[in-house]
Write a protein that holds these residues in place. Structure first.
Motif, PDB file in Angstrom:
ATOM      1  N   VAL A  75       0.851  -1.189   0.000  1.00  0.00           N
ATOM      2  CA  VAL A  75       0.000   0.000   0.000  1.00  0.00           C
ATOM      3  C   VAL A  75       0.886   1.238   0.000  1.00  0.00           C
ATOM      4  O   VAL A  75       2.005   1.211   0.478  1.00  0.00           O
ATOM      5  CB  VAL A  75      -0.958   0.042   1.212  1.00  0.00           C
ATOM      6  N   GLY A  76       0.355   2.316  -0.560  1.00  0.00           N
ATOM      7  CA  GLY A  76       1.083   3.578  -0.553  1.00  0.00           C
ATOM      8  C   GLY A  76       1.335   4.122  -1.933  1.00  0.00           C
ATOM      9  O   GLY A  76       0.678   3.735  -2.903  1.00  0.00           O
ATOM     10  N   CYS A  77       2.303   5.014  -2.021  1.00  0.00           N
ATOM     11  CA  CYS A  77       2.641   5.687  -3.273  1.00  0.00           C
ATOM     12  C   CYS A  77       3.258   4.696  -4.262  1.00  0.00           C
ATOM     13  O   CYS A  77       4.123   3.908  -3.911  1.00  0.00           O
ATOM     14  CB  CYS A  77       3.613   6.828  -2.991  1.00  0.00           C
ATOM     15  N   ASN A  78       2.805   4.772  -5.500  1.00  0.00           N
ATOM     16  CA  ASN A  78       3.273   3.850  -6.532  1.00  0.00           C
ATOM     17  C   ASN A  78       3.961   4.594  -7.680  1.00  0.00           C
ATOM     18  O   ASN A  78       4.047   4.087  -8.790  1.00  0.00           O
ATOM     19  CB  ASN A  78       2.093   3.027  -7.053  1.00  0.00           C
ATOM     20  N   LYS A  79       4.473   5.778  -7.416  1.00  0.00           N
ATOM     21  CA  LYS A  79       5.069   6.612  -8.464  1.00  0.00           C
ATOM     22  C   LYS A  79       6.134   5.882  -9.265  1.00  0.00           C
ATOM     23  O   LYS A  79       6.226   6.024 -10.479  1.00  0.00           O
ATOM     24  CB  LYS A  79       5.671   7.874  -7.850  1.00  0.00           C
ATOM     25  N   ASN A  80       6.953   5.082  -8.610  1.00  0.00           N
ATOM     26  CA  ASN A  80       8.035   4.363  -9.273  1.00  0.00           C
ATOM     27  C   ASN A  80       7.780   2.864  -9.359  1.00  0.00           C
ATOM     28  O   ASN A  80       8.709   2.078  -9.519  1.00  0.00           O
ATOM     29  CB  ASN A  80       9.360   4.636  -8.563  1.00  0.00           C
ATOM     30  N   GLY A  81       6.527   2.450  -9.230  1.00  0.00           N
ATOM     31  CA  GLY A  81       6.178   1.039  -9.339  1.00  0.00           C
ATOM     32  C   GLY A  81       6.471   0.226  -8.102  1.00  0.00           C
ATOM     33  O   GLY A  81       6.425  -1.002  -8.141  1.00  0.00           O
ATOM     34  N   GLN A  82       6.738   0.877  -6.979  1.00  0.00           N
ATOM     35  CA  GLN A  82       7.110   0.148  -5.763  1.00  0.00           C
ATOM     36  C   GLN A  82       5.970  -0.686  -5.187  1.00  0.00           C
ATOM     37  O   GLN A  82       6.216  -1.564  -4.375  1.00  0.00           O
ATOM     38  CB  GLN A  82       7.691   1.088  -4.708  1.00  0.00           C
ATOM     39  N   ARG A  99     -10.735   7.175  -8.776  1.00  0.00           N
ATOM     40  CA  ARG A  99     -12.076   7.677  -8.463  1.00  0.00           C
ATOM     41  C   ARG A  99     -12.092   9.167  -8.128  1.00  0.00           C
ATOM     42  O   ARG A  99     -13.083   9.843  -8.340  1.00  0.00           O
ATOM     43  CB  ARG A  99     -12.666   6.908  -7.286  1.00  0.00           C
ATOM     44  N   PHE A 100     -11.004   9.645  -7.542  1.00  0.00           N
ATOM     45  CA  PHE A 100     -10.991  11.015  -7.039  1.00  0.00           C
ATOM     46  C   PHE A 100      -9.874  11.856  -7.639  1.00  0.00           C
ATOM     47  O   PHE A 100      -9.445  12.839  -7.060  1.00  0.00           O
ATOM     48  CB  PHE A 100     -10.852  11.007  -5.513  1.00  0.00           C
ATOM     49  N   ALA A 101      -9.385  11.515  -8.823  1.00  0.00           N
ATOM     50  CA  ALA A 101      -8.236  12.189  -9.433  1.00  0.00           C
ATOM     51  C   ALA A 101      -8.453  13.676  -9.604  1.00  0.00           C
ATOM     52  O   ALA A 101      -7.513  14.453  -9.502  1.00  0.00           O
ATOM     53  CB  ALA A 101      -7.908  11.549 -10.779  1.00  0.00           C
ATOM     54  N   TRP A 102      -9.641  14.090  -9.818  1.00  0.00           N
ATOM     55  CA  TRP A 102      -9.911  15.505 -10.031  1.00  0.00           C
ATOM     56  C   TRP A 102      -9.622  16.336  -8.784  1.00  0.00           C
ATOM     57  O   TRP A 102      -9.472  17.543  -8.869  1.00  0.00           O
ATOM     58  CB  TRP A 102     -11.361  15.700 -10.471  1.00  0.00           C
ATOM     59  N   ARG A 103      -9.494  15.710  -7.620  1.00  0.00           N
ATOM     60  CA  ARG A 103      -9.222  16.446  -6.382  1.00  0.00           C
ATOM     61  C   ARG A 103      -7.733  16.677  -6.135  1.00  0.00           C
ATOM     62  O   ARG A 103      -7.372  17.502  -5.326  1.00  0.00           O
ATOM     63  CB  ARG A 103      -9.798  15.694  -5.182  1.00  0.00           C
ATOM     64  N   TRP A 104      -6.874  15.908  -6.789  1.00  0.00           N
ATOM     65  CA  TRP A 104      -5.436  16.035  -6.568  1.00  0.00           C
ATOM     66  C   TRP A 104      -4.743  16.434  -7.854  1.00  0.00           C
ATOM     67  O   TRP A 104      -5.113  16.000  -8.938  1.00  0.00           O
ATOM     68  CB  TRP A 104      -4.833  14.714  -6.083  1.00  0.00           C
ATOM     69  N   LYS A 105      -3.695  17.232  -7.740  1.00  0.00           N
ATOM     70  CA  LYS A 105      -2.957  17.647  -8.931  1.00  0.00           C
ATOM     71  C   LYS A 105      -1.993  16.561  -9.392  1.00  0.00           C
ATOM     72  O   LYS A 105      -1.737  16.415 -10.561  1.00  0.00           O
ATOM     73  CB  LYS A 105      -2.207  18.950  -8.657  1.00  0.00           C
ATOM     74  N   SER A 106      -1.412  15.813  -8.468  1.00  0.00           N
ATOM     75  CA  SER A 106      -0.538  14.696  -8.827  1.00  0.00           C
ATOM     76  C   SER A 106      -0.549  13.676  -7.699  1.00  0.00           C
ATOM     77  O   SER A 106      -0.970  13.982  -6.603  1.00  0.00           O
ATOM     78  CB  SER A 106       0.896  15.178  -9.092  1.00  0.00           C
ATOM     79  N   THR A 107      -0.072  12.459  -7.985  1.00  0.00           N
ATOM     80  CA  THR A 107      -0.205  11.388  -6.996  1.00  0.00           C
ATOM     81  C   THR A 107       0.888  11.370  -5.946  1.00  0.00           C
ATOM     82  O   THR A 107       0.627  11.137  -4.799  1.00  0.00           O
ATOM     83  CB  THR A 107      -0.220  10.014  -7.694  1.00  0.00           C
ATOM     84  N   CYS A 108       2.113  11.582  -6.317  1.00  0.00           N
ATOM     85  CA  CYS A 108       3.198  11.309  -5.371  1.00  0.00           C
ATOM     86  C   CYS A 108       4.308  12.355  -5.413  1.00  0.00           C
ATOM     87  O   CYS A 108       5.472  11.996  -5.564  1.00  0.00           O
ATOM     88  CB  CYS A 108       3.802   9.931  -5.642  1.00  0.00           C
ATOM     89  N   ASN A 109       4.015  13.581  -5.276  1.00  0.00           N
ATOM     90  CA  ASN A 109       5.091  14.571  -5.226  1.00  0.00           C
ATOM     91  C   ASN A 109       5.840  14.459  -3.914  1.00  0.00           C
ATOM     92  O   ASN A 109       5.238  14.287  -2.868  1.00  0.00           O
ATOM     93  CB  ASN A 109       4.530  15.988  -5.383  1.00  0.00           C
ATOM     94  N   ARG A 110       7.146  14.570  -3.980  1.00  0.00           N
ATOM     95  CA  ARG A 110       7.969  14.536  -2.765  1.00  0.00           C
ATOM     96  C   ARG A 110       7.666  15.761  -1.930  1.00  0.00           C
ATOM     97  O   ARG A 110       7.373  16.818  -2.431  1.00  0.00           O
ATOM     98  CB  ARG A 110       9.451  14.530  -3.120  1.00  0.00           C
ATOM     99  N   ARG A 111       7.765  15.614  -0.617  1.00  0.00           N
ATOM    100  CA  ARG A 111       7.573  16.758   0.279  1.00  0.00           C
ATOM    101  C   ARG A 111       8.692  17.765   0.068  1.00  0.00           C
ATOM    102  O   ARG A 111       9.818  17.402  -0.166  1.00  0.00           O
ATOM    103  CB  ARG A 111       7.582  16.284   1.723  1.00  0.00           C
ATOM    104  N   LYS A 112       8.369  18.996   0.200  1.00  0.00           N
ATOM    105  CA  LYS A 112       9.362  20.074   0.003  1.00  0.00           C
ATOM    106  C   LYS A 112       9.990  20.469   1.308  1.00  0.00           C
ATOM    107  O   LYS A 112       9.438  20.433   2.324  1.00  0.00           O
ATOM    108  CB  LYS A 112       8.682  21.258  -0.635  1.00  0.00           C
TER     109      LYS A 112
END
Length: 125
Positions: free
Chosen positions: A89-96, A112-125
Motif C-alpha cells: 500500500v502507498g505511493c506507486n510513483k516508481n512502481g514500488q 475515483r478522485f483524481a480531479w481532487r489532486w494535482k498529482s499522486t506522489c510529489n515529494r515533500r518540500k
C-alpha cells in the motif's frame, strides 16, 4: 528511528511531526520498520499496526492478516503473508507497489478522485 528491545517493547525516537513515533500503545510486537514519515509493527498474532503520515495510504494495513514480515519504504508499506502473497500500500510513483497479487488501494482511490489532486506522489518540500 525505531527498534525492538529484548522485552518485545518498541522504541521510537526522532522527529514526530506526523506521529510516526506514537507507538506507546503498541504491544506484542515482534518486528518493526520505519521510514521518514511512518512506522509499522508486526504483532505476534500476525496482524500489522501503523502510525504516522498516511498521505498515500501507506498506513492502510488494518485488514492485513497472516503477515510474517513487513517493511517500510518512504511512502509505501510492504507485507509478506504466510502463504507467500505480497501486499503493498502507498505511493506507486516508481512502481514500488506493483507486486504480483498486490492489494493496492491508492490506484483505486486515485482513479475515483483524481480531479481532487494535482498529482499522486510529489515529494515533500
Amino acid at each position: 528511528t525505531s527498534a525492538l528491545s529484548k522485552e518485545i517493547a518498541v522504541l521510537a525516537v526522532g522527529d514526530n511531526g506526523y506521529g510516526q513515533c506514537d507507538i506507546e500503545e503498541w504491544d506484542n510486537i515482534v518486528s518493526v520498520s520505519s521510514r521518514y514519515w511512518h512506522t509499522i509493527g508486526l504483532k505476534k498474532d500476525k496482524t500489522v499496526v501503523a502510525v504516522g503520515d498516511n498521505q498515500y495510504g501507506q498506513c492502510n494495513v488494518k485488514e492485513w492478516e497472516n503477515i510474517v514480515a513487513v517493511s517500510c519504504g518512504s511512502e509505501h508499506t510492504v507485507g509478506l503473508q504466510k502463504n507467500g502473497r505480497v501486499l503493498a500500500v502507498g505511493c506507486n510513483k516508481n512502481g514500488q507497489c506493483n507486486v504480483k497479487s498486490c492489494y493496492f488501494l491508492w490506484d483505486t482511490l486515485y482513479s475515483r478522485f483524481a480531479w481532487r489532486w494535482k498529482s499522486t506522489c510529489n515529494r515533500r518540500k
